[in-house]
Enzyme design. Structure first.
Site, PDB file in Angstrom:
ATOM      1  N   ARG A  75       0.855  -1.191   0.000  1.00  0.00           N
ATOM      2  CA  ARG A  75       0.000   0.000   0.000  1.00  0.00           C
ATOM      3  C   ARG A  75       0.894   1.246   0.000  1.00  0.00           C
ATOM      4  O   ARG A  75       1.755   1.381   0.871  1.00  0.00           O
ATOM      5  CB  ARG A  75      -0.896  -0.005   1.246  1.00  0.00           C
ATOM      6  CG  ARG A  75      -1.720   1.242   1.413  1.00  0.00           C
ATOM      7  CD  ARG A  75      -2.710   1.144   2.584  1.00  0.00           C
ATOM      8  NE  ARG A  75      -3.473   2.378   2.664  1.00  0.00           N
ATOM      9  CZ  ARG A  75      -3.358   3.282   3.644  1.00  0.00           C
ATOM     10  NH1 ARG A  75      -2.547   3.087   4.653  1.00  0.00           N
ATOM     11  NH2 ARG A  75      -4.067   4.402   3.609  1.00  0.00           N
ATOM     12  N   HIS A 134      -2.990  10.878   0.594  1.00  0.00           N
ATOM     13  CA  HIS A 134      -2.474  10.638   1.947  1.00  0.00           C
ATOM     14  C   HIS A 134      -1.929  11.982   2.444  1.00  0.00           C
ATOM     15  O   HIS A 134      -0.750  12.121   2.767  1.00  0.00           O
ATOM     16  CB  HIS A 134      -1.428   9.536   1.934  1.00  0.00           C
ATOM     17  CG  HIS A 134      -1.242   8.848   3.276  1.00  0.00           C
ATOM     18  ND1 HIS A 134      -1.415   7.501   3.464  1.00  0.00           N
ATOM     19  CD2 HIS A 134      -0.896   9.334   4.492  1.00  0.00           C
ATOM     20  CE1 HIS A 134      -1.178   7.176   4.742  1.00  0.00           C
ATOM     21  NE2 HIS A 134      -0.855   8.294   5.380  1.00  0.00           N
ATOM     22  N   GLU A 186      -7.767   8.567   5.980  1.00  0.00           N
ATOM     23  CA  GLU A 186      -8.100   9.205   7.251  1.00  0.00           C
ATOM     24  C   GLU A 186      -8.660  10.619   7.121  1.00  0.00           C
ATOM     25  O   GLU A 186      -8.026  11.600   7.553  1.00  0.00           O
ATOM     26  CB  GLU A 186      -6.874   9.200   8.163  1.00  0.00           C
ATOM     27  CG  GLU A 186      -6.302   7.819   8.406  1.00  0.00           C
ATOM     28  CD  GLU A 186      -5.210   7.787   9.487  1.00  0.00           C
ATOM     29  OE1 GLU A 186      -4.696   8.846   9.872  1.00  0.00           O
ATOM     30  OE2 GLU A 186      -4.910   6.674   9.970  1.00  0.00           O
ATOM     31  N   ASN A 211      -7.673   1.831   9.669  1.00  0.00           N
ATOM     32  CA  ASN A 211      -6.378   1.997  10.331  1.00  0.00           C
ATOM     33  C   ASN A 211      -6.620   1.941  11.828  1.00  0.00           C
ATOM     34  O   ASN A 211      -7.414   2.713  12.364  1.00  0.00           O
ATOM     35  CB  ASN A 211      -5.743   3.343   9.981  1.00  0.00           C
ATOM     36  CG  ASN A 211      -5.350   3.436   8.516  1.00  0.00           C
ATOM     37  OD1 ASN A 211      -5.374   2.438   7.795  1.00  0.00           O
ATOM     38  ND2 ASN A 211      -4.977   4.620   8.085  1.00  0.00           N
ATOM     39  N   TYR A 223      -4.755   1.718  15.706  1.00  0.00           N
ATOM     40  CA  TYR A 223      -3.557   1.777  16.556  1.00  0.00           C
ATOM     41  C   TYR A 223      -3.861   1.569  18.034  1.00  0.00           C
ATOM     42  O   TYR A 223      -3.081   0.956  18.748  1.00  0.00           O
ATOM     43  CB  TYR A 223      -2.835   3.123  16.362  1.00  0.00           C
ATOM     44  CG  TYR A 223      -2.186   3.197  15.002  1.00  0.00           C
ATOM     45  CD1 TYR A 223      -0.939   2.640  14.784  1.00  0.00           C
ATOM     46  CD2 TYR A 223      -2.857   3.765  13.913  1.00  0.00           C
ATOM     47  CE1 TYR A 223      -0.350   2.655  13.533  1.00  0.00           C
ATOM     48  CE2 TYR A 223      -2.271   3.791  12.650  1.00  0.00           C
ATOM     49  CZ  TYR A 223      -1.023   3.231  12.463  1.00  0.00           C
ATOM     50  OH  TYR A 223      -0.451   3.233  11.222  1.00  0.00           O
TER      51      TYR A 223
HETATM   52  C1  FCB Z   1      -1.685   7.228  10.563  1.00  0.00           C
HETATM   53  C2  FCB Z   1      -1.212   7.724   9.214  1.00  0.00           C
HETATM   54  C3  FCB Z   1       0.136   7.225   8.816  1.00  0.00           C
HETATM   55  C4  FCB Z   1       1.088   7.136   9.984  1.00  0.00           C
HETATM   56  C5  FCB Z   1       0.454   6.416  11.141  1.00  0.00           C
HETATM   57  C6  FCB Z   1       1.343   6.256  12.329  1.00  0.00           C
HETATM   58  O1  FCB Z   1      -2.571   8.159  11.092  1.00  0.00           O
HETATM   59  O2  FCB Z   1      -2.140   7.357   8.221  1.00  0.00           O
HETATM   60  O3  FCB Z   1       0.601   8.058   7.790  1.00  0.00           O
HETATM   61  O4  FCB Z   1       1.548   8.386  10.317  1.00  0.00           O
HETATM   62  O5  FCB Z   1      -0.711   7.071  11.536  1.00  0.00           O
END
Ligand code: FCB
Length: 452
Positions: free
Chosen positions: A87, A131, A176, A302, A304
């Site tokens: 990607r 992006h 995002e 995405n 985290y």
């Molecule tokens: C996301 C982004 C990516 C990277 C990660 C850690 O928000 O899409 O570019 O910075 O976080």
């Protein structure tokens, strides 16, 4: 976290189907460098990085990982991991320096070479159009706050699809939209650094609208690859069962999750958030919501961490009892399973991909190796959570690790390292970390389970 036994790649591999997509992810501004070469125009990030104090280490993406010149060796690295997907994003100002008008052939050539290089290595290209690096010339005309940018984006999408569409596995409009709208235009900690909630809300609407109109236009032209969007989502949990904490968590879920998923998959904005916005509610024209709800071939997620809210705001992640990454984000793999299952319960989902998951940790080089066990554990435990979601019936089709390389982590600069491959910025030397070796072993086990 490092004390936990490593997750056995073979046992984990057995929990996924053979046709599952496994990838690594990057984005243009974070790795390419060559910011002023071959006719590339400025993006809003080039300009934002020049603002004193905007970037923690006062750095920028001028050189980054120099991927623009080292792309072949980098694709060899991707190939050696054994992934079947990569990607990446196109820098709009590299292919259309002003965001309108003339196309830049040298910029387009770079992405043609990249896509062909992936195909030659048997890796499926997953391209993202936006992006975050909007051409600065469009920002000077109002940027994403200006409705005209929507149409400029649809033109850009059409050009990329005509040049590359038949060679791509998937095309993502935006990465995002929440971050671009809210961090870029409300808190102002990301480019273009605006601080105005009403503007941020309109930016989010224009991002969604341009997504839907682009999908329509690409389908009308008969583009062959899958079309979708990537959202940053997280479970938003109340700190307690009190009425006030529950109400706050519900509203924050509305702002982060439902504000994007509802219009995309149901065709309307969540009314509780619209009401909370009052005069800042978006200006929506007839037909906008229908366009935004143009069917998705896939939704990229995405993930985290989670966020816990009490009535006053987000709770300090350090108080929740779990380890934190170098970003200060709580390590909470269960949240990925919770999030995917909740989406599956609440929405008619298309195919879903985890398009980013990974972690920054303060790596140490020991005898030319990077024993990043915390990152390995982070990635393995999230793949395991993805397997839980799959077993619960979530239409999950792929998982991509953020990131292939250490890179320019936006306002944090180069100090935060997310790569499974270490980058020495002084020499541009790449060193695969222990996490890369683990991922390669895991993918080998996946292939062995195919052969068995
Ligand atoms: C996301 C982004 C990516 C990277 C990660 C850690 O928000 O899409 O570019 O910075 O976080």
């Amino acid at each position: 976290m490092q004390q936990q036994p490593p997750i056995d790649p073979r046992a984990l591999a057995r929990r996924f189907p053979q046709d599952f997509t496994w990838g690594v992810a990057t984005s243009a501004y974070q790795i390419e460098g060559a910011a002023h070469e071959d006719g590339r125009g400025d993006s809003i990030w080039d300009v934002f990085c020049r603002q004193p104090g905007a970037i923690a280490d006062a750095s920028n993406g001028d050189v980054a990982c120099d991927h623009y010149h080292r792309w072949q060796a980098d694709l060899d690295l991707v190939g050696r991991l054994g992934v079947n997907a990569y990607r990446f994003s196109v820098a709009w100002p590299r292919v259309q320096p002003l965001g309108h008008g003339a196309w830049n052939q040298r910029g387009l050539d770079f992405y043609e070479r990249l896509v062909d290089g992936l195909l030659q290595r048997g890796i499926a290209p997953h391209l993202t159009l936006n992006h975050w690096d909007l051409p600065q010339a469009l920002q000077e005309r109002g940027g994403w706050a200006d409705r005209d940018t929507v149409h400029r984006f649809v033109d850009y999408a059409g050009e990329i699809a005509r040049r590359l569409g038949s060679r791509l596995r998937s095309l993502t409009t935006h990465n995002e939209p929440f971050v671009q709208a809210v961090l870029g235009h409300e808190s102002g900690i990301f480019a273009p650094g605006i601080r105005d909630r009403g503007v941020a809300v309109q930016v989010a609407h224009h991002l969604l609208l341009s997504h839907g109109l682009a999908l329509r236009a690409l389908r009308a032209e008969g583009v062959a690859c899958d079309l979708g969007i990537v959202l940053n989502l997280a479970p938003i949990q109340p700190a307690s069962g009190s009425e006030a904490d529950l109400a706050r968590a519900r509203l924050e879920d509305g702002r982060l999750v439902r504000w994007y998923v509802d219009p995309l998959l149901r065709g309307s904005y969540p009314q509780d958030v619209v009401q909370a916005l009052g005069a800042d509610a978006p200006k929506v024209q007839p037909g906008d919501m229908e366009a935004i709800a143009e069917p998705l071939d896939f939704l990229g997620v995405n993930y985290y961490s989670r966020t816990v809210f009490n009535a006053d705001g987000a709770v300090d992640p350090g108080s929740l009892g779990n380890p934190l990454t170098d970003m200060g984000w709580e390590v909470y793999p269960q949240g990925l399973a919770d999030l995917l299952m909740r989406l599956h319960r609440d929405y008619p989902l298309p195919d879903v991909y985890v398009t980013e998951n990974g972690a920054a940790f303060p790596d140490q080089m020991v005898d030319a190796r990077v024993p990043d066990h915390a990152r390995t554990q982070y990635i393995a435990s999230h793949i395991s959570a993805a397997a839980d979601a799959l077993a619960a019936g979530v239409p999950l089709r792929g998982f991509m690790v953020w990131s292939l390389l250490d890179n320019f982590e936006w306002a944090s600069g180069y100090a935060k390292r997310f790569g499974i491959v270490h980058v020495d910025y002084a020499t541009q030397r790449r060193t695969p970390k222990a996490s890369a070796a683990w991922y390669r072993d895991f993918l080998l086990a996946m292939r062995a389970s195919v052969a068995a």
